[in-house]
Scaffold this motif. Structure first.
Motif, short mmCIF file in Angstrom:
data_model
loop_
_atom_site.label_atom_id
_atom_site.label_comp_id
_atom_site.label_asym_id
_atom_site.label_seq_id
_atom_site.Cartn_x
_atom_site.Cartn_y
_atom_site.Cartn_z
N ARG A 63 2.11 -10.62 10.21
CA ARG A 63 1.25 -11.00 10.29
C ARG A 63 0.74 -11.54 11.57
N ASP A 64 1.25 -11.43 12.34
CA ASP A 64 0.85 -12.51 14.44
C ASP A 64 0.59 -11.12 15.10
N THR A 65 1.16 -9.63 14.19
CA THR A 65 0.53 -8.56 15.37
C THR A 65 -0.34 -8.10 15.79
N SER A 66 -1.01 -8.23 17.09
CA SER A 66 -2.09 -7.52 16.94
C SER A 66 -2.36 -6.60 16.60
N ALA A 67 -3.81 -5.79 16.47
CA ALA A 67 -3.79 -4.73 16.19
C ALA A 67 -3.55 -3.57 16.92
N ALA A 68 -3.69 -3.61 18.29
CA ALA A 68 -3.68 -3.09 19.82
C ALA A 68 -2.50 -2.80 19.77
N THR A 69 -1.27 -3.68 19.12
CA THR A 69 -0.07 -3.76 19.28
C THR A 69 0.31 -2.81 18.52
N VAL A 70 0.35 -2.25 17.34
CA VAL A 70 -0.09 -1.68 16.43
C VAL A 70 -0.18 -0.28 16.28
#
Length: 138
Positions: free
Chosen positions: A100-107
């Motif tokens: 949940r702490d991972t940003s969409a841009a990172t994924v």
């Protein structure tokens, strides 16, 4: 003494701007129709999510978990960046789960860096509720 009358001032011809406004509006309409048609003609398809209640051990396979530091694990095994493609030869669908702490841009950047070809990507979310238990949405 003769009085001389001054000529009446000529009325200045007023420019009718309504035709120019109509032309601008029509050009804008054509522009938005043309650019909207180009954007909508892409091959990107978006399907609305379907929610299913699953126990955590029943999550779909293959499941890749992307961390906030772009680390990835495929079905519990650590995967080095750039090596995911050959592992998915037999799988047309890749399920992606992110913290949940991972940003969409990172994924998105982690998955895009793998240069996957002909692989459908589905996002998986884990719902945690004290009364219901854990479940997954695909």
């Amino acid at each position: 003494m003769t009085t001389r009358r001054l000529p009446l001032p000529r009325s200045k011809a007023q420019v009718d701007a309504s035709l120019a406004i109509v032309n601008i509006v029509l050009l804008l309409i054509f522009f938005f129709l043309a650019t909207g048609g180009l954007i909508n003609s892409g091959a990107i398809e978006i399907a609305l999510p379907e929610t299913e209640e699953l126990p955590l051990d029943m999550l779909p396979k293959p499941l890749i978990v992307v961390g906030a530091d772009r680390s990835m694990t495929l079905d519990g095994v650590a995967v080095e960046p750039g090596t995911l493609g050959p592992l998915l030869v037999d799988f047309p669908t890749l399920h992606v789960l992110a913290d949940r702490d991972t940003s969409a841009a990172t994924v998105l950047s982690a998955i895009a860096a793998e240069d996957l070809v002909a692989v459908e990507i589905k996002l998986v979310t884990v719902h945690r509720n004290a009364t219901v238990g854990a479940g997954a949405a695909e």
